[in-house]
Motif scaffolding. Structure first.
Motif, PDB file in Angstrom:
ATOM      1  N   THR A   1       0.810  -1.226   0.000  1.00 61.05           N
ATOM      2  CA  THR A   1       0.000   0.000   0.000  1.00 61.05           C
ATOM      3  C   THR A   1       0.838   1.269   0.000  1.00 61.05           C
ATOM      4  O   THR A   1       0.345   2.339  -0.354  1.00 61.05           O
ATOM      5  CB  THR A   1      -0.931   0.048   1.228  1.00 61.05           C
ATOM      6  N   GLY A   2       2.103   1.139   0.430  1.00 58.11           N
ATOM      7  CA  GLY A   2       2.951   2.325   0.538  1.00 58.11           C
ATOM      8  C   GLY A   2       2.592   3.209   1.715  1.00 58.11           C
ATOM      9  O   GLY A   2       3.064   4.332   1.835  1.00 58.11           O
ATOM     10  N   THR A   3       1.780   2.690   2.619  1.00 59.05           N
ATOM     11  CA  THR A   3       1.319   3.462   3.770  1.00 59.05           C
ATOM     12  C   THR A   3       1.663   2.735   5.068  1.00 59.05           C
ATOM     13  O   THR A   3       1.353   1.559   5.209  1.00 59.05           O
ATOM     14  CB  THR A   3      -0.210   3.664   3.701  1.00 59.05           C
ATOM     15  N   PRO A   4       2.273   3.430   6.021  1.00 58.47           N
ATOM     16  CA  PRO A   4       2.598   2.788   7.295  1.00 58.47           C
ATOM     17  C   PRO A   4       1.352   2.622   8.161  1.00 58.47           C
ATOM     18  O   PRO A   4       0.434   3.436   8.115  1.00 58.47           O
ATOM     19  CB  PRO A   4       3.580   3.766   7.940  1.00 58.47           C
ATOM     20  N   ASP A   5       1.326   1.539   8.931  1.00 56.16           N
ATOM     21  CA  ASP A   5       0.208   1.315   9.856  1.00 56.16           C
ATOM     22  C   ASP A   5       0.373   2.091  11.152  1.00 56.16           C
ATOM     23  O   ASP A   5      -0.597   2.495  11.761  1.00 56.16           O
ATOM     24  CB  ASP A   5       0.074  -0.168  10.182  1.00 56.16           C
ATOM     25  N   LEU A   6       1.590   2.240  11.604  1.00 51.29           N
ATOM     26  CA  LEU A   6       1.868   2.906  12.866  1.00 51.29           C
ATOM     27  C   LEU A   6       2.973   3.924  12.616  1.00 51.29           C
ATOM     28  O   LEU A   6       4.013   3.578  12.077  1.00 51.29           O
ATOM     29  CB  LEU A   6       2.314   1.889  13.918  1.00 51.29           C
ATOM     30  N   VAL A   7       2.730   5.163  12.967  1.00 52.10           N
ATOM     31  CA  VAL A   7       3.728   6.200  12.697  1.00 52.10           C
ATOM     32  C   VAL A   7       4.071   6.960  13.968  1.00 52.10           C
ATOM     33  O   VAL A   7       3.251   7.090  14.871  1.00 52.10           O
ATOM     34  CB  VAL A   7       3.236   7.197  11.619  1.00 52.10           C
ATOM     35  N   PHE A   8       5.306   7.424  14.022  1.00 53.83           N
ATOM     36  CA  PHE A   8       5.752   8.267  15.123  1.00 53.83           C
ATOM     37  C   PHE A   8       6.010   9.678  14.635  1.00 53.83           C
ATOM     38  O   PHE A   8       6.470  10.526  15.377  1.00 53.83           O
ATOM     39  CB  PHE A   8       7.021   7.680  15.759  1.00 53.83           C
ATOM     40  N   ASP A   9       5.740   9.911  13.371  1.00 54.36           N
ATOM     41  CA  ASP A   9       5.851  11.208  12.714  1.00 54.36           C
ATOM     42  C   ASP A   9       4.532  11.365  11.956  1.00 54.36           C
ATOM     43  O   ASP A   9       3.549  10.748  12.324  1.00 54.36           O
ATOM     44  CB  ASP A   9       7.078  11.192  11.784  1.00 54.36           C
ATOM     45  N   THR A  10       4.517  12.088  10.870  1.00 51.60           N
ATOM     46  CA  THR A  10       3.290  12.208  10.092  1.00 51.60           C
ATOM     47  C   THR A  10       3.134  11.007   9.165  1.00 51.60           C
ATOM     48  O   THR A  10       4.121  10.373   8.783  1.00 51.60           O
ATOM     49  CB  THR A  10       3.297  13.497   9.250  1.00 51.60           C
ATOM     50  N   VAL A  11       1.906  10.699   8.781  1.00 50.15           N
ATOM     51  CA  VAL A  11       1.650   9.625   7.833  1.00 50.15           C
ATOM     52  C   VAL A  11       2.332   9.947   6.504  1.00 50.15           C
ATOM     53  O   VAL A  11       2.923   9.067   5.872  1.00 50.15           O
ATOM     54  CB  VAL A  11       0.135   9.402   7.637  1.00 50.15           C
TER      55      VAL A  11
END
Length: 64
Positions: free
Chosen positions: A9-19
């Motif tokens: 998907t190119g999208t992280p599930d969990l982020v510590f910064d912005t998506v």
């Protein structure tokens, strides 16, 4: 990258910064890499333009 879903998907599930920064980081990794070892999955490799992996080894689990 923790598992294939983030690669696909190119999208992280969990982020510590912005998506958005997470998406940029994943895109950068995918542009550079021909192999990825996710944190919670088997090694992935680029096969042509697609990402693939070997099936994980199975094991019998006995719960008592």
């Amino acid at each position: 990258i923790k598992y294939p879903k983030e690669v696909m998907t190119g999208t992280p599930d969990l982020v510590f910064d912005t998506v958005e920064h997470g998406r940029e980081t994943i895109a950068d990794i995918l542009d550079r890499a021909d192999r990825i070892v996710p944190g919670h999955f088997v090694e992935m490799r680029r096969d042509g333009g697609a990402w693939t992996w070997d099936q994980a080894a199975s094991f019998d689990l006995r719960v008592r």
